[in-house]
Write a protein that holds these residues in place. Sequence first.
Motif, PDB file in Angstrom:
ATOM      1  N   ILE A 204      21.096  -1.483  11.479  1.00 17.47           N
ATOM      2  CA  ILE A 204      21.640  -0.208  10.993  1.00 17.47           C
ATOM      3  C   ILE A 204      21.898  -0.276   9.492  1.00 17.47           C
ATOM      4  CG2 ILE A 204      23.647   1.314  11.118  1.00 17.47           C
ATOM      5  CD1 ILE A 204      23.701   0.748  14.144  1.00 17.47           C
ATOM      6  N   LEU A 207      19.122   0.713   7.518  1.00 18.43           N
ATOM      7  CA  LEU A 207      18.835   2.144   7.394  1.00 18.43           C
ATOM      8  C   LEU A 207      19.538   2.752   6.187  1.00 18.43           C
ATOM      9  CD1 LEU A 207      19.214   3.286  11.116  1.00 18.43           C
ATOM     10  CD2 LEU A 207      17.103   3.208   9.808  1.00 18.43           C
ATOM     11  N   ARG A 209      23.327   2.930   3.519  1.00 22.52           N
ATOM     12  CA  ARG A 209      24.781   3.050   3.606  1.00 22.52           C
ATOM     13  C   ARG A 209      25.194   4.320   4.341  1.00 22.52           C
ATOM     14  NH1 ARG A 209      28.660   5.401   0.320  1.00 22.52           N
ATOM     15  NH2 ARG A 209      30.746   4.511   0.609  1.00 22.52           N
ATOM     16  N   THR A 210      24.569   5.463   3.994  1.00 23.16           N
ATOM     17  CA  THR A 210      24.946   6.718   4.638  1.00 23.16           C
ATOM     18  C   THR A 210      24.733   6.641   6.139  1.00 23.16           C
ATOM     19  OG1 THR A 210      24.189   7.844   2.655  1.00 23.16           O
ATOM     20  CG2 THR A 210      24.610   9.200   4.572  1.00 23.16           C
ATOM     21  N   ALA A 211      23.562   6.152   6.542  1.00 20.73           N
ATOM     22  CA  ALA A 211      23.263   6.054   7.969  1.00 20.73           C
ATOM     23  C   ALA A 211      24.269   5.148   8.669  1.00 20.73           C
ATOM     24  CB  ALA A 211      21.845   5.530   8.180  1.00 20.73           C
ATOM     25  N   ILE A 213      27.463   4.454   7.784  1.00 21.16           N
ATOM     26  CA  ILE A 213      28.774   5.098   7.896  1.00 21.16           C
ATOM     27  C   ILE A 213      28.708   6.221   8.925  1.00 21.16           C
ATOM     28  CG2 ILE A 213      30.511   6.448   6.662  1.00 21.16           C
ATOM     29  CD1 ILE A 213      29.823   4.849   4.170  1.00 21.16           C
ATOM     30  N   ASN A 214      27.591   6.952   8.915  1.00 19.00           N
ATOM     31  CA  ASN A 214      27.413   8.026   9.898  1.00 19.00           C
ATOM     32  C   ASN A 214      27.567   7.505  11.316  1.00 19.00           C
ATOM     33  OD1 ASN A 214      26.476  10.461  11.210  1.00 19.00           O
ATOM     34  ND2 ASN A 214      24.532   9.408  11.460  1.00 19.00           N
ATOM     35  N   LEU A 215      27.044   6.318  11.572  1.00 20.65           N
ATOM     36  CA  LEU A 215      27.096   5.782  12.939  1.00 20.65           C
ATOM     37  C   LEU A 215      28.401   5.028  13.208  1.00 20.65           C
ATOM     38  CD1 LEU A 215      23.396   4.641  13.303  1.00 20.65           C
ATOM     39  CD2 LEU A 215      24.488   6.614  14.349  1.00 20.65           C
ATOM     40  N   GLY A 216      29.352   5.144  12.281  1.00 21.38           N
ATOM     41  CA  GLY A 216      30.664   4.556  12.523  1.00 21.38           C
ATOM     42  C   GLY A 216      30.703   3.054  12.317  1.00 21.38           C
ATOM     43  N   LEU A 217      29.713   2.514  11.604  1.00 24.23           N
ATOM     44  CA  LEU A 217      29.673   1.075  11.354  1.00 24.23           C
ATOM     45  C   LEU A 217      30.514   0.760  10.124  1.00 24.23           C
ATOM     46  CD1 LEU A 217      28.038  -1.559  12.204  1.00 24.23           C
ATOM     47  CD2 LEU A 217      26.561  -1.026  10.289  1.00 24.23           C
TER      48      LEU A 217
ATOM     49  N   ASP B  70      36.584   5.073  12.271  1.00 26.09           N
ATOM     50  CA  ASP B  70      35.206   5.449  11.968  1.00 26.09           C
ATOM     51  C   ASP B  70      34.404   5.708  13.233  1.00 26.09           C
ATOM     52  OD1 ASP B  70      35.155   5.583   9.275  1.00 26.09           O
ATOM     53  OD2 ASP B  70      34.601   3.496   8.960  1.00 26.09           O
ATOM     54  N   ALA B  74      32.625   9.138  14.294  1.00 29.83           N
ATOM     55  CA  ALA B  74      31.170   9.160  14.473  1.00 29.83           C
ATOM     56  C   ALA B  74      30.760   9.842  15.778  1.00 29.83           C
ATOM     57  CB  ALA B  74      30.613   7.738  14.431  1.00 29.83           C
ATOM     58  N   PRO B  81      21.264  11.207   6.874  1.00 27.89           N
ATOM     59  CA  PRO B  81      21.019  10.422   5.666  1.00 27.89           C
ATOM     60  C   PRO B  81      19.826  11.002   4.912  1.00 27.89           C
ATOM     61  CG  PRO B  81      20.891   9.084   7.673  1.00 27.89           C
ATOM     62  CD  PRO B  81      20.913  10.502   8.089  1.00 27.89           C
TER      63      PRO B  81
END
Lengths: 319, 250
Positions: A204, A207, A209-211, A213-217, B70, B74, B81
């Motif tokens: 992930i 993919l 930084r945005t991706a 954070i989007n996935l809650g990582l 987070d 999510a 992105p």
Amino acid sequence: MTLKIYIWAGLFGLALLSILSLFIGVIDLSLGDLWHDPAAFELLVISRFPRTAAALICGSSLAIAGAIMQMLVRNRFVEPMTTGTGPGAGLGILIVTIFFPAAPLIVKMVLASIAALCASLGFLAIVQRLPPTQPLLVPLVGLVYGGIIGAGVTFVAYQADLIQYISVWMNGEFSGVIQGRYELLWIAAAVALVTYFAADQFAIVGLGRTASINLGLNYTQAMLIGLVAISVVAALTVTTVGMIPFVGLVVPNIVSRLVGDHLRNTLPLIALMGALLTLASDIIGRVLRHPFEIPVGTVFGVIGTLLFLWLIFQRPRHE
Amino acid sequence: MISIQGVSHAIGDKRILNDVTTQIAQGGITALIGPNGAGKSTLLSLIARLEPLQTGRIHVDALEIGACSDQVLAQHLSILPQMADHTPRLTVKELVGFGRYPYNRGRPTAQDDAKVAQALGMFGLNLFADRTLDTLSGGQKQRAHIAMIFAQDTDYVLLDEPLNNLDIAAGRSLMKTLQRMCEDHRKTIVIVLHDINVASRYADQIIAMRDGSVITQGRPAEIVDSALVQDVFETDAPVVTVEGTNLVLM
């Protein structure tokens, strides 16, 4: 499932090469000797087994470290040994050797790992300031950065009259591996194994930084875990067998071309192929100029480059 | 509902957002428009916690940005992105599968597989499922990423200028898909758009920004006129109405 076929083929090849590796060396050793000659058995335990194990561990853990680094930096052309982590580890051991020569081995390893981590963080800080539209700048800057640290190591070693000492780390080879002098590598093996549990996180991160954070990582934490793993592997391999370049670069690229980048599926194959190619290179290095040896890094450079070129010039899969 | 209260943001000495207070209602497409440097993308990245909040508060329903976990966020809010030059060699199916990461942490269940299959079908990606991203066109890659967001199954979906690099067919198909996501799946979509005409045609709400402040907010049919264009973009362009949509003539 092509992946499964590759893995079974790899395992078979690995078993074959490992057996071969146990019986190839300066001293002749055959399976029959083991039954009646205690010296033959001793040779196996003291030298041949450690050497084979060291090649397998170094190959697989360096390949994994390379794959993780390529995900973290989001660039296919980097690997720890050429981009500062390896030379950083060397600098760490050198400093310990000069200032705390009596420190126990484990302390030296920890300090070497910390130095490698600092060097990796420095590289990451530089990479983040490079324009993303110029992906080839990353490996070039990495080479320069690694070269500067390497030059620093050489300078300090020269001043301290330790040039002989550091040449052992700069040119990796397995001829010095015997029982009692390689066991720390098992820690590298364990670290590489543990990274498998974070495989999805590294994929992930790859993919962006945005991706992530989007996935809650937790992006920063995943980065740090990856860098620590890479640095520990680099430090342990550099101190026990020396720097082996290209493994971390070539193997992940070959596997990526064959079966893609989904690390949860591909990391086992990356480890397998790293071990296979490194052991094969070591065996070839042992037999080519028998009874003399060619360093594993040299042989690997030739084999790895040829394989890589062949893959690049193959037609892409979907056309 | 996304509620934004007194949000200001500065990068170095440069003020990007000035005390923005506004609300984005649940359901439908809300478009953020304005000239370059108006602060649209910054506002979006603050809602998506890509940047830390400096002053003010943002709530997404009951969740407070910066205070909630987070992983929980999510499951409620996703952001598309931007397309990068570097794409890992993942198949479309693997990429869409990552959309389920907030729920399964890498251990997919049968329910996750079903969501992935649904997303692939919804975005017409079944034929591409086993192809790797680097073999797709820009529009197809974009669709694969949106399918990932759809598999993430969040009530709120944020998109930052998704029409960049898309031709007119791909752009229209994307906007229609977003409309469908709102109508059939009750999503709330917040989208930064460069082109006010696209916003006028497809958005339910427009938030017009300039110099880090919200100038006005409302339904496109009610607020898009020459005065708004003058106010926000500082150019006097005629506005005509075609099939009920107010369009700005270039």
